[in-house]
Structure formats: structure tokens, C-alpha cells
Design a protein around this motif. Structure first.
Motif, PDB file in Angstrom:
ATOM      1  N   ASP A 192       0.815  -1.214   0.000  1.00 23.68           N
ATOM      2  CA  ASP A 192       0.000   0.000   0.000  1.00 23.68           C
ATOM      3  C   ASP A 192       0.849   1.266   0.000  1.00 23.68           C
ATOM      4  N   ARG A 193       2.122   1.115   0.069  1.00 19.92           N
ATOM      5  CA  ARG A 193       3.003   2.275   0.127  1.00 19.92           C
ATOM      6  C   ARG A 193       2.899   3.097  -1.167  1.00 19.92           C
ATOM      7  N   GLY A 194       2.582   4.420  -1.028  1.00 21.75           N
ATOM      8  CA  GLY A 194       2.455   5.310  -2.174  1.00 21.75           C
ATOM      9  C   GLY A 194       1.056   5.346  -2.769  1.00 21.75           C
ATOM     10  N   ALA A 195       0.116   4.589  -2.219  1.00 23.50           N
ATOM     11  CA  ALA A 195      -1.244   4.561  -2.769  1.00 23.50           C
ATOM     12  C   ALA A 195      -1.926   5.909  -2.603  1.00 23.50           C
ATOM     13  N   VAL A 196      -1.687   6.586  -1.493  1.00 25.11           N
ATOM     14  CA  VAL A 196      -2.309   7.895  -1.259  1.00 25.11           C
ATOM     15  C   VAL A 196      -1.779   8.916  -2.263  1.00 25.11           C
ATOM     16  N   SER A 197      -0.522   8.867  -2.548  1.00 27.83           N
ATOM     17  CA  SER A 197       0.052   9.800  -3.531  1.00 27.83           C
ATOM     18  C   SER A 197      -0.562   9.574  -4.908  1.00 27.83           C
ATOM     19  N   ALA A 198      -0.728   8.347  -5.301  1.00 27.81           N
ATOM     20  CA  ALA A 198      -1.316   8.044  -6.606  1.00 27.81           C
ATOM     21  C   ALA A 198      -2.773   8.509  -6.662  1.00 27.81           C
ATOM     22  N   GLN A 199      -3.510   8.305  -5.595  1.00 31.91           N
ATOM     23  CA  GLN A 199      -4.903   8.758  -5.555  1.00 31.91           C
ATOM     24  C   GLN A 199      -4.980  10.283  -5.616  1.00 31.91           C
ATOM     25  N   LEU A 200      -4.068  10.948  -4.938  1.00 25.50           N
ATOM     26  CA  LEU A 200      -4.046  12.407  -4.947  1.00 25.50           C
ATOM     27  C   LEU A 200      -3.743  12.944  -6.336  1.00 25.50           C
ATOM     28  N   VAL A 201      -2.848  12.290  -7.044  1.00 32.55           N
ATOM     29  CA  VAL A 201      -2.503  12.715  -8.403  1.00 32.55           C
ATOM     30  C   VAL A 201      -3.721  12.566  -9.321  1.00 32.55           C
ATOM     31  N   VAL A 202      -4.523  11.554  -9.114  1.00 34.60           N
ATOM     32  CA  VAL A 202      -5.705  11.337  -9.946  1.00 34.60           C
ATOM     33  C   VAL A 202      -6.834  12.290  -9.552  1.00 34.60           C
ATOM     34  N   THR A 241      -6.749  15.297  -7.857  1.00 32.94           N
ATOM     35  CA  THR A 241      -6.504  16.740  -7.882  1.00 32.94           C
ATOM     36  C   THR A 241      -7.049  17.407  -9.143  1.00 32.94           C
ATOM     37  N   PRO A 242      -6.798  16.901 -10.340  1.00 29.64           N
ATOM     38  CA  PRO A 242      -7.377  17.548 -11.527  1.00 29.64           C
ATOM     39  C   PRO A 242      -8.907  17.529 -11.519  1.00 29.64           C
ATOM     40  N   VAL A 243      -9.491  16.456 -11.021  1.00 30.07           N
ATOM     41  CA  VAL A 243     -10.955  16.373 -10.963  1.00 30.07           C
ATOM     42  C   VAL A 243     -11.501  17.426 -10.007  1.00 30.07           C
ATOM     43  N   LEU A 244     -10.882  17.573  -8.862  1.00 24.16           N
ATOM     44  CA  LEU A 244     -11.326  18.585  -7.901  1.00 24.16           C
ATOM     45  C   LEU A 244     -11.129  19.994  -8.441  1.00 24.16           C
ATOM     46  N   MET A 245     -10.052  20.232  -9.148  1.00 21.05           N
ATOM     47  CA  MET A 245      -9.817  21.549  -9.744  1.00 21.05           C
ATOM     48  C   MET A 245     -10.867  21.850 -10.813  1.00 21.05           C
ATOM     49  N   LEU A 246     -11.230  20.878 -11.620  1.00 29.66           N
ATOM     50  CA  LEU A 246     -12.255  21.069 -12.636  1.00 29.66           C
ATOM     51  C   LEU A 246     -13.606  21.376 -11.991  1.00 29.66           C
ATOM     52  N   LEU A 247     -13.943  20.675 -10.932  1.00 28.67           N
ATOM     53  CA  LEU A 247     -15.199  20.949 -10.220  1.00 28.67           C
ATOM     54  C   LEU A 247     -15.208  22.359  -9.648  1.00 28.67           C
ATOM     55  N   LEU A 248     -14.089  22.796  -9.128  1.00 28.15           N
ATOM     56  CA  LEU A 248     -13.983  24.150  -8.601  1.00 28.15           C
ATOM     57  C   LEU A 248     -14.158  25.181  -9.716  1.00 28.15           C
ATOM     58  N   LEU A 249     -13.526  24.953 -10.867  1.00 24.46           N
ATOM     59  CA  LEU A 249     -13.663  25.866 -11.998  1.00 24.46           C
ATOM     60  C   LEU A 249     -15.099  25.907 -12.524  1.00 24.46           C
ATOM     61  N   VAL A 250     -15.772  24.767 -12.545  1.00 21.73           N
ATOM     62  CA  VAL A 250     -17.171  24.732 -12.984  1.00 21.73           C
ATOM     63  C   VAL A 250     -18.038  25.554 -12.040  1.00 21.73           C
ATOM     64  N   ALA A 251     -17.808  25.424 -10.739  1.00 20.41           N
ATOM     65  CA  ALA A 251     -18.578  26.193  -9.769  1.00 20.41           C
ATOM     66  C   ALA A 251     -18.347  27.696  -9.939  1.00 20.41           C
TER      67      ALA A 251
END
Length: 129
Positions: free
Chosen positions: A6-16, A18-28
Motif C-alpha cells: 500500500d506504500r504510495g497509494a495515497v500519492s497516486a490517488q491524490l494525483v488522480v 486533484t485535476p478532478v477537484l480543480m475542474l469541479l472548482l472551476l465549474v462552480a
């Protein structure tokens, strides 16, 4: 305890995510800008109607008042604003159309505001001298 797999799983999830959260913020933010631009268009139409429907007003006075309201309040939010004014003997109307400042490429939103009302006229009561 966490396993070594499981080492590094959080980093990989964050990389995936972050762009989705940024897009949602821009849409709002984009739709908040559209809401604001809609209010600016409605304000300009109302201001234009006030001058167009006055007893001594005309179409050009309404268009000028609406354009002045756009120039004073829109900034960069409402772009390519167009004012359409019409007046007859009994009614006047003003419509303001424009484009919202785009934050998301390819998302071109348009807004419009419309105001209409009777033309002011001076009348005398029946039977008055």
C-alpha cells in the motif's frame, strides 16, 4: 500496520483526484460568473427601460442608459454585450444579450436580461376643464 504493497497509494490517488477537484472548482466559479453576468444584464435592461419608457424618452435614450449600466458594472464578466431597444406609443422594451467570461475552454455561456413596460403618458381625468 500498513503493508508494503500500500506504500504510495495515497500519492497516486491524490494525483488522480486533484485535476478532478480543480475542474469541479472551476465549474462552480464559471456558473457563479454566469449568475453574476445574468444579474448585470437584467440591471442594464431595467436601467434602459427607465429611460426608454419616460414621457420624453426614446429608443436611443434607453440604449444609452443600458450601455452606460453595462460599462459601469460589467467589467470583464459580461462580454460582447448587445442592447436591443424598442418603443411604441404604448410600450417599451429593452433586451441585453452577452457572453460570460469563459474560465473553462470550450464552455461559452450566454446570458440575457429583458425588461418591458408601458410608456408614461400624461392624461387628464374625464370631464376635467
Amino acid at each position: 500496520m500498513s503493508s508494503r504493497r500500500d506504500r504510495g497509494a495515497v500519492s497516486a490517488q491524490l494525483v488522480v483526484l486533484t485535476p478532478v477537484l480543480m475542474l469541479l472548482l472551476l465549474v462552480a466559479v464559471q456558473f457563479a460568473l454566469a449568475w453574476h453576468a445574468q444579474h448585470i444584464a437584467q440591471l442594464a435592461a431595467s436601467q434602459g427601460l427607465a429611460d426608454a419608457r419616460a414621457a420624453d424618452g426614446d429608443e436611443s435614450a434607453g440604449s444609452d442608459a443600458a450601455q452606460a449600466a453595462i460599462d459601469n458594472t460589467a467589467g470583464r464578466v459580461l462580454r460582447q454585450a448587445r442592447v436591443h431597444t424598442s418603443r411604441t406609443e404604448s410600450a417599451a422594451s429593452v433586451r441585453v444579450d452577452g457572453q460570460v467570461l469563459p474560465l473553462i475552454p470550450g464552455l461559452n455561456l450566454t446570458v440575457s436580461g429583458r425588461a418591458e413596460g408601458p410608456v408614461e403618458r400624461f392624461t387628464t381625468p374625464e370631464g376635467a376643464p
